[in-house]
Design a protein around this motif. Structure first.
Motif, PDB file in Angstrom:
ATOM      1  N   PRO A   1       2.579  -2.309   3.381  1.00  0.00           N
ATOM      2  CA  PRO A   1       1.610  -1.733   4.320  1.00  0.00           C
ATOM      3  C   PRO A   1       2.326  -0.912   5.393  1.00  0.00           C
ATOM      4  N   VAL A   2       1.704   0.195   5.794  1.00  0.00           N
ATOM      5  CA  VAL A   2       2.226   1.040   6.870  1.00  0.00           C
ATOM      6  C   VAL A   2       1.052   1.524   7.724  1.00  0.00           C
ATOM      7  N   ASN A   3       1.348   1.947   8.949  1.00  0.00           N
ATOM      8  CA  ASN A   3       0.354   2.553   9.820  1.00  0.00           C
ATOM      9  C   ASN A   3       0.622   4.044   9.910  1.00  0.00           C
ATOM     10  N   VAL A   4      -0.390   4.829   9.611  1.00  0.00           N
ATOM     11  CA  VAL A   4      -0.300   6.280   9.696  1.00  0.00           C
ATOM     12  C   VAL A   4      -1.431   6.743  10.605  1.00  0.00           C
ATOM     13  N   ASN A   5      -1.075   7.319  11.747  1.00  0.00           N
ATOM     14  CA  ASN A   5      -2.074   7.763  12.727  1.00  0.00           C
ATOM     15  C   ASN A   5      -3.049   6.646  13.082  1.00  0.00           C
ATOM     16  N   GLU A   6      -2.498   5.473  13.341  1.00  0.00           N
ATOM     17  CA  GLU A   6      -3.265   4.280  13.707  1.00  0.00           C
ATOM     18  C   GLU A   6      -4.258   3.856  12.625  1.00  0.00           C
ATOM     19  N   GLN A   7      -3.935   4.134  11.394  1.00  0.00           N
ATOM     20  CA  GLN A   7      -4.770   3.751  10.260  1.00  0.00           C
ATOM     21  C   GLN A   7      -3.917   2.935   9.292  1.00  0.00           C
ATOM     22  N   SER A   8      -4.462   1.839   8.784  1.00  0.00           N
ATOM     23  CA  SER A   8      -3.730   1.010   7.822  1.00  0.00           C
ATOM     24  C   SER A   8      -3.710   1.695   6.464  1.00  0.00           C
ATOM     25  N   CYS A   9      -2.520   1.913   5.957  1.00  0.00           N
ATOM     26  CA  CYS A   9      -2.336   2.581   4.668  1.00  0.00           C
ATOM     27  C   CYS A   9      -1.376   1.752   3.807  1.00  0.00           C
ATOM     28  N   VAL A  10      -1.192   2.174   2.580  1.00  0.00           N
ATOM     29  CA  VAL A  10      -0.252   1.534   1.664  1.00  0.00           C
ATOM     30  C   VAL A  10       0.789   2.564   1.268  1.00  0.00           C
ATOM     31  N   GLU A  11       2.046   2.184   1.435  1.00  0.00           N
ATOM     32  CA  GLU A  11       3.152   3.055   1.035  1.00  0.00           C
ATOM     33  C   GLU A  11       3.762   2.513  -0.249  1.00  0.00           C
ATOM     34  N   TYR A  12       3.972   3.393  -1.212  1.00  0.00           N
ATOM     35  CA  TYR A  12       4.667   3.055  -2.452  1.00  0.00           C
ATOM     36  C   TYR A  12       6.062   3.660  -2.336  1.00  0.00           C
ATOM     37  N   TYR A  13       7.078   2.843  -2.584  1.00  0.00           N
ATOM     38  CA  TYR A  13       8.458   3.284  -2.380  1.00  0.00           C
ATOM     39  C   TYR A  13       9.339   2.846  -3.539  1.00  0.00           C
ATOM     40  N   LEU A  14      10.442   3.545  -3.709  1.00  0.00           N
ATOM     41  CA  LEU A  14      11.409   3.187  -4.749  1.00  0.00           C
ATOM     42  C   LEU A  14      12.271   2.035  -4.255  1.00  0.00           C
ATOM     43  N   TYR A  15      12.405   1.003  -5.068  1.00  0.00           N
ATOM     44  CA  TYR A  15      13.214  -0.152  -4.674  1.00  0.00           C
ATOM     45  C   TYR A  15      14.659   0.247  -4.379  1.00  0.00           C
ATOM     46  N   ARG A  16      15.242   1.066  -5.206  1.00  0.00           N
ATOM     47  CA  ARG A  16      16.666   1.372  -5.108  1.00  0.00           C
ATOM     48  C   ARG A  16      17.013   2.157  -3.851  1.00  0.00           C
ATOM     49  N   GLU A  17      16.286   3.253  -3.582  1.00  0.00           N
ATOM     50  CA  GLU A  17      16.616   4.103  -2.446  1.00  0.00           C
ATOM     51  C   GLU A  17      15.753   3.843  -1.223  1.00  0.00           C
ATOM     52  N   GLY A  18      14.606   3.229  -1.418  1.00  0.00           N
ATOM     53  CA  GLY A  18      13.674   3.032  -0.316  1.00  0.00           C
ATOM     54  C   GLY A  18      12.879   4.280   0.016  1.00  0.00           C
ATOM     55  N   MET A  19      13.003   5.323  -0.803  1.00  0.00           N
ATOM     56  CA  MET A  19      12.286   6.574  -0.569  1.00  0.00           C
ATOM     57  C   MET A  19      10.807   6.412  -0.891  1.00  0.00           C
ATOM     58  N   THR A  20       9.971   7.090  -0.127  1.00  0.00           N
ATOM     59  CA  THR A  20       8.527   7.035  -0.322  1.00  0.00           C
ATOM     60  C   THR A  20       8.138   7.828  -1.559  1.00  0.00           C
ATOM     61  N   VAL A  21       7.350   7.176  -2.420  1.00  0.00           N
ATOM     62  CA  VAL A  21       6.802   7.855  -3.590  1.00  0.00           C
ATOM     63  C   VAL A  21       5.476   8.498  -3.211  1.00  0.00           C
ATOM     64  N   LYS A  22       4.607   7.717  -2.563  1.00  0.00           N
ATOM     65  CA  LYS A  22       3.343   8.237  -2.052  1.00  0.00           C
ATOM     66  C   LYS A  22       2.761   7.269  -1.045  1.00  0.00           C
ATOM     67  N   ILE A  23       1.877   7.791  -0.204  1.00  0.00           N
ATOM     68  CA  ILE A  23       1.161   6.973   0.779  1.00  0.00           C
ATOM     69  C   ILE A  23      -0.326   7.155   0.517  1.00  0.00           C
ATOM     70  N   VAL A  24      -1.042   6.049   0.445  1.00  0.00           N
ATOM     71  CA  VAL A  24      -2.480   6.082   0.201  1.00  0.00           C
ATOM     72  C   VAL A  24      -3.187   5.452   1.379  1.00  0.00           C
ATOM     73  N   CYS A  25      -4.096   6.216   1.979  1.00  0.00           N
ATOM     74  CA  CYS A  25      -4.894   5.722   3.102  1.00  0.00           C
ATOM     75  C   CYS A  25      -6.359   5.667   2.671  1.00  0.00           C
ATOM     76  N   PRO A  26      -7.100   4.682   3.179  1.00  0.00           N
ATOM     77  CA  PRO A  26      -8.518   4.627   2.833  1.00  0.00           C
ATOM     78  C   PRO A  26      -9.255   5.827   3.415  1.00  0.00           C
ATOM     79  N   ARG A  27     -10.209   6.335   2.660  1.00  0.00           N
ATOM     80  CA  ARG A  27     -10.982   7.484   3.125  1.00  0.00           C
ATOM     81  C   ARG A  27     -12.135   7.007   3.983  1.00  0.00           C
TER      82      ARG A  27
END
Length: 92
Positions: free
Chosen positions: A65-91
């Motif tokens: 879970p992450v906060n983006v602009n004070e909104q609860s979102c889900v971040e998908y990241y690569l285990y190895r590098e920790g780089m963000t694959v995508k962020i999904v926020c509720p509409r």
């Protein structure tokens, strides 16, 4: 070396050679399946559909879970590098 023995040796060699990548793909598929993602959730590139490649890549992707602009979102990241694959926020 007799002909039946030679054929058996060739068939066994081919079977062993094919079994190694099959085992690798099967183990990746099991690891991806155990992540618990929905099929649509695994569309990592947002192309509108989930391919077999996306499914197998799910074995390397974590969710947090992450906060983006004070909104609860889900971040998908690569285990190895920790780089963000995508962020999904509720509409809204």
């Amino acid at each position: 070396m007799s002909a039946p023995f030679g054929r058996r040796m060739v068939v066994t060699t081919i079977a062993v050679i094919l079994a190694i990548p099959a085992f690798f793909v099967l183990s990746r598929a099991i690891a991806a399946w155990r992540q618990g993602y929905d099929w649509a959730e695994m569309d990592w590139d947002d192309k509108g559909y989930t391919s077999l490649k996306d499914f197998l890549r799910a074995a390397d992707v974590g969710r947090r879970p992450v906060n983006v602009n004070e909104q609860s979102c889900v971040e998908y990241y690569l285990y190895r590098e920790g780089m963000t694959v995508k962020i999904v926020c509720p509409r809204d």
